[in-house]
Design an enzyme around this catalytic site. Sequence first.
Site, short mmCIF file in Angstrom:
data_model
loop_
_atom_site.label_atom_id
_atom_site.label_comp_id
_atom_site.label_asym_id
_atom_site.label_seq_id
_atom_site.Cartn_x
_atom_site.Cartn_y
_atom_site.Cartn_z
N ASN A 1 0.81 -1.22 0.00
CA ASN A 1 0.00 0.00 0.00
C ASN A 1 0.85 1.28 0.00
O ASN A 1 0.36 2.36 0.32
CB ASN A 1 -0.98 0.00 1.18
CG ASN A 1 -2.13 0.97 0.95
OD1 ASN A 1 -2.58 1.15 -0.18
ND2 ASN A 1 -2.58 1.62 2.01
N TYR B 1 -5.81 -0.60 12.46
CA TYR B 1 -6.86 -0.26 13.35
C TYR B 1 -6.92 1.26 13.50
O TYR B 1 -6.10 1.96 12.91
CB TYR B 1 -6.61 -0.91 14.74
CG TYR B 1 -5.28 -0.50 15.38
CD1 TYR B 1 -5.21 0.58 16.26
CD2 TYR B 1 -4.11 -1.19 15.07
CE1 TYR B 1 -3.99 0.96 16.82
CE2 TYR B 1 -2.89 -0.80 15.63
CZ TYR B 1 -2.84 0.27 16.49
OH TYR B 1 -1.64 0.65 17.03
N GLU C 1 -10.38 2.00 8.47
CA GLU C 1 -9.53 1.47 9.54
C GLU C 1 -10.49 1.00 10.62
O GLU C 1 -11.15 1.80 11.27
CB GLU C 1 -8.59 2.55 10.11
CG GLU C 1 -7.58 3.12 9.12
CD GLU C 1 -6.36 2.23 8.92
OE1 GLU C 1 -6.26 1.18 9.58
OE2 GLU C 1 -5.51 2.60 8.07
ZN LIG Z 1 -3.20 -1.31 7.01
#
Ligand SMILES: [Zn+2]
Length: 415
Positions: A249, A307, A381
């Site tokens: 990413n 998260y 997230e």
């Molecule tokens: Zn991630």
Amino acid sequence: MRSLFLSTLIFSTALGVVVPRAGKKIDYNGFKLLRVSLSEGAEDVEAQIEELAAHVLNPGKTAHLDVVVSPSDADAVTALAATSTVLNEDVGAALAEEGELAAYEVPSETWFTAYHSYADHLSFLSDLQAGFPGQSELFTTGSSVQGRTLTGIHIWGSGGKGSKPAVLLHGTVHAREWISTMTTEYFAWQLLTKYASDATVKSLVDKFDYYIIPVVNPDGFVYSQTTDRLWRKNRQTVSGNSCVGRDINRNWPFKWEVPGGASTNPCSETYKGQAAGDSPENTGLRTQVDALKASTGIRLYLDVHSYGQYILWPYGYDCNLVVHNDAEHRSLATRAASAIQAVSGTAYTIGPACATLYATTGDSTDYTDGVGNATYSYTYELRDTGRYGFTLPANQIQPTVRETWEGFISMLKDA
Ligand SMILES: [Zn+2]
């Protein structure tokens, strides 16, 4: 004092990088999770902390770093930080609350009460698909460094296969974010199993074609199960360097070259790669984005992470740049966050990615927006805000997937 401090640092650095012995799983018993804040302009200190830490859980975050450190390195990290708090005294004990990987069972709600092996995730997808052969099929789009195919499920409604704008979902680009695997699978499960009985779901399945890949980083995911629970990147090597893994990413070929939103150090959690798009996983994902752009177009893209409880949209690479349909992105995200909160009170923060969380370059949502022409591009997230972090206990899987589903269908209605 100074020499004592330095010698501690050097000694600790040797221990900081956690290298598993061959065939052995890293034991996190006694490791601490620390939240540390840095003095302004202390980039060198941040680098030193990264070297001491076994893992940085939120690399790039400027306000604070969450780091997992061995007992012997905890004091050295604390000494470098402006302030520090202990989020978890024993990471190993928290891992135990995740529960064991469950034995395989055919798809049912019970699936969402435990974590599962990669092989079982593939079985889940194929068994789910087999139950709905008239409106779904499995697809692959390229493969990983170690040759695992990137496998997803395509779901369509009454208009027939490939007739509607695409909704594209990616899970588990970061290997340790296991709740994102469960959540994207839950979406596929709900779309198919509720189609016949729930008018809302039927209307949403008839509205779009869905392409859902629960694990886009299979090598990293397997490694997080066999060897290092906190592994993030893929498993690609760099010649002349012993550190492994690119951050898929941070590897997308859009604004990849912009400095500041990723690392050029192969040992970093956010290593961007040697060239834009030089991970095979990225090649596979990008090929599909480009193909969907050229066919039906992409209405909504979701990259599901944990998260922190955020809903983010472009851009990651520039904190001052506003996407042309920022107001529409904000509107969908606002309603989705409300829908999530209405289930059991989980509060999300929303906003453009760079301005709200941190700068990221070569990330998926900038690509789907800037190159893929997706109408909407979001990063989710998921839970929590740091207590358990990536290792969310098994008893939080169902509450998490159910509340996030409400956010997802809210976006589908509006999109
Ligand atoms: Zn991630």
